[in-house]
Scaffold this active site. Structure first.
Site, PDB file in Angstrom:
ATOM      1  N   HIS A 104       0.855  -1.177   0.000  1.00 28.21           N
ATOM      2  CA  HIS A 104       0.000   0.000   0.000  1.00 28.21           C
ATOM      3  C   HIS A 104       0.897   1.235   0.000  1.00 28.21           C
ATOM      4  O   HIS A 104       1.862   1.299   0.775  1.00 28.21           O
ATOM      5  CB  HIS A 104      -0.896   0.035   1.239  1.00 28.21           C
ATOM      6  CG  HIS A 104      -1.615  -1.252   1.507  1.00 28.21           C
ATOM      7  ND1 HIS A 104      -2.482  -1.809   0.598  1.00 28.21           N
ATOM      8  CD2 HIS A 104      -1.584  -2.089   2.570  1.00 28.21           C
ATOM      9  CE1 HIS A 104      -2.971  -2.937   1.102  1.00 28.21           C
ATOM     10  NE2 HIS A 104      -2.435  -3.134   2.288  1.00 28.21           N
ATOM     11  N   GLU A 122      -1.664  -0.008   8.165  1.00 30.78           N
ATOM     12  CA  GLU A 122      -2.623  -0.955   8.728  1.00 30.78           C
ATOM     13  C   GLU A 122      -1.933  -1.797   9.786  1.00 30.78           C
ATOM     14  O   GLU A 122      -0.702  -1.775   9.931  1.00 30.78           O
ATOM     15  CB  GLU A 122      -3.218  -1.859   7.644  1.00 30.78           C
ATOM     16  CG  GLU A 122      -2.232  -2.794   6.981  1.00 30.78           C
ATOM     17  CD  GLU A 122      -2.859  -3.586   5.830  1.00 30.78           C
ATOM     18  OE1 GLU A 122      -3.719  -3.023   5.120  1.00 30.78           O
ATOM     19  OE2 GLU A 122      -2.485  -4.764   5.643  1.00 30.78           O
ATOM     20  N   HIS A 180       4.077  -7.036   1.770  1.00 24.59           N
ATOM     21  CA  HIS A 180       3.542  -7.964   2.757  1.00 24.59           C
ATOM     22  C   HIS A 180       2.557  -8.933   2.131  1.00 24.59           C
ATOM     23  O   HIS A 180       2.057  -8.725   1.023  1.00 24.59           O
ATOM     24  CB  HIS A 180       2.849  -7.200   3.890  1.00 24.59           C
ATOM     25  CG  HIS A 180       1.658  -6.398   3.432  1.00 24.59           C
ATOM     26  ND1 HIS A 180       1.773  -5.147   2.885  1.00 24.59           N
ATOM     27  CD2 HIS A 180       0.320  -6.677   3.432  1.00 24.59           C
ATOM     28  CE1 HIS A 180       0.576  -4.673   2.582  1.00 24.59           C
ATOM     29  NE2 HIS A 180      -0.326  -5.593   2.893  1.00 24.59           N
ATOM     30  N   ARG A 200      -0.890  -5.233  -6.229  1.00 24.12           N
ATOM     31  CA  ARG A 200      -0.401  -6.613  -6.200  1.00 24.12           C
ATOM     32  C   ARG A 200       0.939  -6.717  -6.917  1.00 24.12           C
ATOM     33  O   ARG A 200       1.102  -6.217  -8.028  1.00 24.12           O
ATOM     34  CB  ARG A 200      -1.392  -7.552  -6.888  1.00 24.12           C
ATOM     35  CG  ARG A 200      -2.675  -7.787  -6.145  1.00 24.12           C
ATOM     36  CD  ARG A 200      -3.416  -8.986  -6.737  1.00 24.12           C
ATOM     37  NE  ARG A 200      -4.835  -8.943  -6.376  1.00 24.12           N
ATOM     38  CZ  ARG A 200      -5.808  -8.728  -7.229  1.00 24.12           C
ATOM     39  NH1 ARG A 200      -5.542  -8.550  -8.507  1.00 24.12           N
ATOM     40  NH2 ARG A 200      -7.051  -8.700  -6.821  1.00 24.12           N
TER      41      ARG A 200
END
Length: 337
Positions: A104, A122, A180, A200
């Site tokens: 992200h 996050e 991640h 992705r």
């Protein structure tokens, strides 16, 4: 209009290629039948996916609608996102298969890429983990940007990642720019800023329902990676006694705060004129608010999400049954434009 009561929210279920049925015992609403549910959005205010109030005088109202009509009562001192939406997104994830290797962007990078994109940090709290469960976080020592770019989009990228074993109760922080992946066999709570921008890098050669390889976003991902991330290793919470109850601070930054509470006796809290939320991990209890005329309380139980408006003010949490454990969130501000 003042809102001096908590608001229980209904989850929004999302079918995912990597999902399953492991959220079934966690959520009192149950899952849609015959679908592999990968995500349950427990607190969300996004276009096309905004939480709905499940009971009480605001039953049927959406969080997006309440933000339009009752923003001050909900947020108080909390700053909304630039588009006026609620600044937190809370999810449950069921990973029966590995999620894609992804990244992200941070806010500055997302802003350069286009006005419709937003960055995010996050974090994850592991609710259950198979014996061999792992997460992929960051690049392995010595991996250069050029090496990673050459491998991106192929299975070779897996060897360039750092993997960590995880077990139930572990906490993981995933700063923006961190490569991640959530490994198979995990059920987690995910707390994040209100953005769904994901690039992705590799998706394990999975195909979509049309038999095509799923889309990857290698160029955008490479522009978003922060290569010198450290301190990413998962760890269990550090519990501290508070009376006979227990408290574990998980995270706090300029955007939001989260803590775990194991409540064995009356536990006093205050919204401090900021928006917050509770997710009940286990057990059953009550939220009690002392009003000007009479005392009110609401029963809360495992699997439920409760929005705590800033107007709620001082309130008590009281245990009733089982191991009464909650994830308590407080929002400070949304993304900065």
């Amino acid at each position: 209009m003042s809102i001096r009561q908590p608001l229980r929210l209904e989850p929004i279920f999302l079918e995912k290629i990597w999902g399953g049925r492991a959220l079934q015992p966690l959520l009192p609403e149950g899952l849609p039948v015959d679908k592999n549910i990968g995500e349950a959005w427990c607190l969300a205010d996004r276009e096309g996916a905004t939480s709905m109030v499940a009971e009480g005088p605001f039953k049927g109202r959406t969080l997006g609608g309440l933000m339009l009509s009752e923003e001050t009562a909900l947020l108080g001192r909390t700053q909304p996102d630039p588009d006026g939406s609620f600044p937190l997104l809370l999810k449950l994830l069921d990973a029966r298969k590995n999620l894609s290797i992804q990244v992200h962007p941070d806010h500055a990078t997302a802003e350069r890429m286009g006005p419709s994109l937003a960055g995010k940090d996050e974090c994850w709290l592991v609710l259950s983990a198979d014996e061999d469960a792992e997460v992929f976080l960051g690049l392995s020592n010595g991996t250069t940007a050029s090496e990673f770019a050459e491998a991106a989009g192929t299975s070779d990228v897996v060897a360039l990642l750092t993997s960590y074993p995880v077990r139930s109760g572990d906490f993981v922080r995933v700063p923006a720019g961190t490569v991640h992946s959530i490994g198979k066999g995990l059920v987690i709570i995910e707390v994040q800023q209100n953005s769904d921008t994901t690039f992705r890098i590799y998706d394990w050669d999975r195909k979509d329902q049309n038999g095509e390889l799923r889309e990857q976003h290698v160029e955008s991902a490479l522009s978003s990676i922060i290569y010198d991330q450290d301190g990413l290793e998962p760890s269990p919470p550090e519990w501290h006694e508070q009376g006979t109850s227990m408290r574990a601070q998980l995270f706090e930054d300029e955007s939001y705060q989260g803590e775990l509470l194991r409540i064995h006796e009356l536990f006093e809290r205050d919204t401090d004129k900021r928006a917050g939320a509770l997710f009940v991990i286990s057990g059953q209890g009550r939220i009690r608010v002392s009003g000007e005329e009479e005392e009110q309380s609401w029963s809360i139980r495992s699997g439920q999400t409760w929005l705590l408006p800033a107007d709620l003010g001082p309130h008590d949490l009281l245990p009733e049954d089982g191991d009464f454990q909650v994830l308590a969130l407080r929002s400070f501000r949304g993304r900065q434009s």
